[in-house]
Design an enzyme around this catalytic site. Sequence first.
Site, PDB file in Angstrom:
ATOM      1  N   GLU A   1     -33.851  21.167  10.490  1.00 40.83           N
ATOM      2  CA  GLU A   1     -32.391  21.715  11.054  1.00 40.83           C
ATOM      3  C   GLU A   1     -31.492  21.536  10.417  1.00 40.83           C
ATOM      4  O   GLU A   1     -30.973  20.455   9.802  1.00 40.83           O
ATOM      5  CB  GLU A   1     -32.587  21.817  12.568  1.00 40.83           C
ATOM      6  CG  GLU A   1     -32.651  20.376  13.033  1.00 40.83           C
ATOM      7  CD  GLU A   1     -31.575  19.522  12.685  1.00 40.83           C
ATOM      8  OE1 GLU A   1     -30.074  19.947  12.596  1.00 40.83           O
ATOM      9  OE2 GLU A   1     -31.811  18.348  12.102  1.00 40.83           O
TER      10      GLU A   1
ATOM     11  N   GLY B   1     -30.803  14.785   9.314  1.00 41.48           N
ATOM     12  CA  GLY B   1     -31.469  16.219   9.258  1.00 41.48           C
ATOM     13  C   GLY B   1     -31.928  16.639   8.242  1.00 41.48           C
ATOM     14  O   GLY B   1     -32.334  16.210   7.192  1.00 41.48           O
ATOM     15  N   GLU B   2     -31.808  18.025   8.382  1.00 42.25           N
ATOM     16  CA  GLU B   2     -32.219  18.942   7.122  1.00 42.25           C
ATOM     17  C   GLU B   2     -33.665  18.712   6.796  1.00 42.25           C
ATOM     18  O   GLU B   2     -34.173  19.346   5.660  1.00 42.25           O
ATOM     19  CB  GLU B   2     -31.438  18.470   5.647  1.00 42.25           C
ATOM     20  CG  GLU B   2     -30.145  18.462   5.778  1.00 42.25           C
ATOM     21  CD  GLU B   2     -29.550  17.954   4.494  1.00 42.25           C
ATOM     22  OE1 GLU B   2     -29.973  17.654   3.444  1.00 42.25           O
ATOM     23  OE2 GLU B   2     -27.981  17.933   4.578  1.00 42.25           O
ATOM     24  N   GLY B   3     -34.471  18.215   7.686  1.00 43.80           N
ATOM     25  CA  GLY B   3     -35.808  18.083   7.562  1.00 43.80           C
ATOM     26  C   GLY B   3     -36.110  16.891   6.434  1.00 43.80           C
ATOM     27  O   GLY B   3     -37.379  16.684   5.836  1.00 43.80           O
TER      28      GLY B   3
END
Length: 338
Positions: A161, A303-305
């Site tokens: 996300e 984050g960001e995967g």
Amino acid sequence: MSASGLPFDDIRDLVANMPKADRKAVHAKREREAQLTKPAGSLGRLEDLSEWVASWRGSATILRPLVAVFAGTHGVTKQNVSPYPSEVTQQMVSNFAAGGAAINQICATYDLGLKVFDLALEYPTGDISVEPAMDEKTCAATMAFGMEVLAGDPDLLCLGEMGIGNTTIGAALYCALFGGEPAEWVGPGTGLDEEGLRHKAEVVGRALETHKGHLRDPLEALRRLGGREIAAMAGAIVAARTQRVPVIIDGFVATAAAAVLYKMDPSSLDHCLFAHVSAEPGHMKALAAMDKVPLLALGMRLGEGTGAALAAGIVKAACQCHTGMATFEQAAVSTKAG
């Protein structure tokens, strides 16, 4: 499934009727494992990972792994809960598209597909400290949109996300779902100092007070306290289960989406692997509340995967070891004496 929206009752029905793991595939996987050119159990958790994939896909094979990053904006940023402005969310989505973010580099390294989903970034959710984040129709429709990530038929789904303010959202959800005090769940996010942490906890406390009496139902907690990216990830987890696709969950915020489903039915996450324990302090507390053991601990909180993508590289290696390694017979290697 259509992205036109699902009422919560239909979502509850999907969760209540999720398919189970394929025990025949697990048995076949274990039979082959016993014949591979290595001592039994010598690959440790890698053997568990390949079995986990086989239990949902029917074999320990990964051909189309996908990292899906959902981006949303949050009205709670009006309360100054992040040192970064809300505009950074859109700017980072542009950076993803240009290939300039950390997640782009990790996906390139491990040959993972990457899709980024812009969830109406020009329309922030409601400020949870004074109003619900979403109405039921919007929340259900966003969950249905998240289900569409399976349209490309991935065989491994990694969820991440992007959203300035979403660690505040995650902390509020965890507090509603698992109890405790806001200060136990909030963390520095994108870099808050001690005073910022105290303020963030106060905002989470106001949100819980605003919505008290309405948070027993996990889906109601999601629509009142959540964000579009969290709702979309929850929908993606449900859709992946119905299509027997294993899922790797990223860090603090992505785990909040999984926690909503866990509170509906703990077995709803049987197809999920938790990639890593975030440096965001509430993440380990959340994992412990769900009795989940993360694969990695690298001090990450981007984050960001990114954590999920790193874990996917390990899962791919685990599956390649299982499918590509020779058996004792094929390699003409003697088995142990006796």
